[in-house]
Design an enzyme around this catalytic site. Sequence first.
Site, PDB file in Angstrom:
ATOM      1  N   ASP A  18       0.647  -1.297   0.723  1.00 43.18           N
ATOM      2  CA  ASP A  18      -0.068   0.114   0.198  1.00 43.18           C
ATOM      3  C   ASP A  18       1.084   0.973  -0.222  1.00 43.18           C
ATOM      4  O   ASP A  18       0.327   2.321   0.547  1.00 43.18           O
ATOM      5  CB  ASP A  18      -0.980  -0.179   1.302  1.00 43.18           C
ATOM      6  CG  ASP A  18      -1.849  -0.624   1.455  1.00 43.18           C
ATOM      7  OD1 ASP A  18      -2.369  -2.111   0.230  1.00 43.18           O
ATOM      8  OD2 ASP A  18      -1.926  -1.391   2.407  1.00 43.18           O
ATOM      9  N   HIS A  46      -4.914  -1.837  -5.565  1.00 47.46           N
ATOM     10  CA  HIS A  46      -4.154  -0.807  -6.119  1.00 47.46           C
ATOM     11  C   HIS A  46      -4.842   0.290  -6.168  1.00 47.46           C
ATOM     12  O   HIS A  46      -5.485   0.158  -7.745  1.00 47.46           O
ATOM     13  CB  HIS A  46      -3.757  -1.336  -7.203  1.00 47.46           C
ATOM     14  CG  HIS A  46      -1.340  -2.083  -6.833  1.00 47.46           C
ATOM     15  ND1 HIS A  46      -1.048  -2.642  -7.666  1.00 47.46           N
ATOM     16  CD2 HIS A  46      -1.677  -2.981  -5.747  1.00 47.46           C
ATOM     17  CE1 HIS A  46      -0.409  -3.227  -7.177  1.00 47.46           C
ATOM     18  NE2 HIS A  46      -1.041  -3.476  -5.810  1.00 47.46           N
TER      19      HIS A  46
END
Length: 455
Positions: A18, A46
């Site tokens: 992340d 994503h």
Amino acid sequence: MGQNPVHAAAVVGLQWGDEGKGKLVDLLAGKYRAVVRYNGGANAGHSVVVGGERYSLHLVPSGILSPSCEAVIGNGVVVDPLRLLEEIQTLKSRGVDTKRLVISDRAHVVMPYHKAEDAAREELLSTTTESGADDTTKKVISAIGTTKRGIGPAYADKINRSTAIRIGDLVRADVLRTKLDMICGLKNAILGAIVGEGFEPFDAEEITTQMIECGKELAPMIKDTAYLLDDLRKEGQPILFEGANATMLDVDHGTYPFVTSSNSSALGIGPGSGVPPQCIDQIIGVVKAYSTRVGGGPMPTELFDSIGDGIRERGREFGTTTGRPRRVGWLDLVAVKYSAMVSGATELCITLLDVLAGEPELKIATAYSIDGNTSERFIPDGHALEHAEPVLESMPGFSEDITAARTFDELPTNAKAYIHRIEEFVGVPVRTISVGPDREQTIMCDTPSHAVCTN
Ligand code: GDP
Ligand code: IMO
Ligand code: MG
């Protein structure tokens, strides 16, 4: 970042995931002929923001949002066909052309029983350790905190071989039926023993029918992607690899056993795509300006106070895949430097720098103290790392909103100093700085040396 695209570049996370890989891949994708996922599966989430519109990509490479780019799911990815079809449908409904998506015939399939096994193992391990185990047992045997997307069990079957299904099998109905008959019998026996009372066995015929349907829909996209990428390289077309998960979660080099089940560092590119390592000439290590982690495992700089809560809120640190609140901590440069080494980062991209605005003091870990000994070396072992105390260096923070900055010079002096310290410690130049989720909210430090960051 150079003006011209190199032949093969990679975007890889240097922390626990992340880091903002999706944003960077989307930003760069227009310069590349193909964007290739080489590892992981729907555990990845994503986020890409284009013109205020947010897209969450899990299996489809972020390059799908760039019209000139082929989006390739390489052989190293584990694909849940049901989720993939759902994701394709969502993208189509938002006007994205998904005809440019290609899937390796050798990618492995995540089956419903893999997801059930993932959830059952996690459940069993967490309840076992909750009831009756002493503290040591709890630390040594515990749930990983997986995304329950079936990732570990699917990779385990890949290694087991005889119980694996590959994407290419989905278009061979007879082979699929024979395999699934055998596999479902075995899975039902194992899962029945783990789950116990109330376990509903998987119906081989039902799964076969479902998977044959998926195969029909996916058939036009299934190709030998190793040859496809080789053809592109021979034509001199630039290729971008999109890392999923991150280096700290690499099954060999991360904080094992609190990792994912693939080589999620840059080292996974070769086996996961069929492109040999010497072809990759640029590796962009993505580093969030602080640390986050989802799931279990050590995180030496973790914050449990209002500073951590503030960063979590400002950074919207809630998982793209599971919605879980992310654990938050100060930037751990010991971990980042190690990850840059393992992934061979040739440059860094620092993301979410804007989130640190307003913190009067910023801290970074530059060493660990273990049993009274100080070391700058990372400890790639999930249990040993539990004992590491971070040695924190303090730097003055900045209060200005930096989301509108577009050049390095526009950043406040203390923000520049922070970037400069990262470069100096890690020994890799920072070439990109992200100051917001949108494509435009990016600073490109185009000078090919550290000079740009010397203030
Ligand atoms: P990935 O898994 O590495 O692609 O990262 P995620 O998309 O899961 O998480 C990164 C989050 O931060 C997403 O919500 C992005 O939209 C957001 N983001 C990316 N870069 C920036 C940035 O520079 N500033 C802020 N505030 N948000 C960012
Ligand atoms: P992206 O690509 C953050 C973590 C899980 C768990 C561990 C194992 O969005 O950065 P798994 O389901 O893979 O068996 O879970 O790895 N994890 C991630 N954390 N970002 C990710 O991907 C992750 N992929 C896996 O939370 O701790
Ligand atoms: Mg993510």
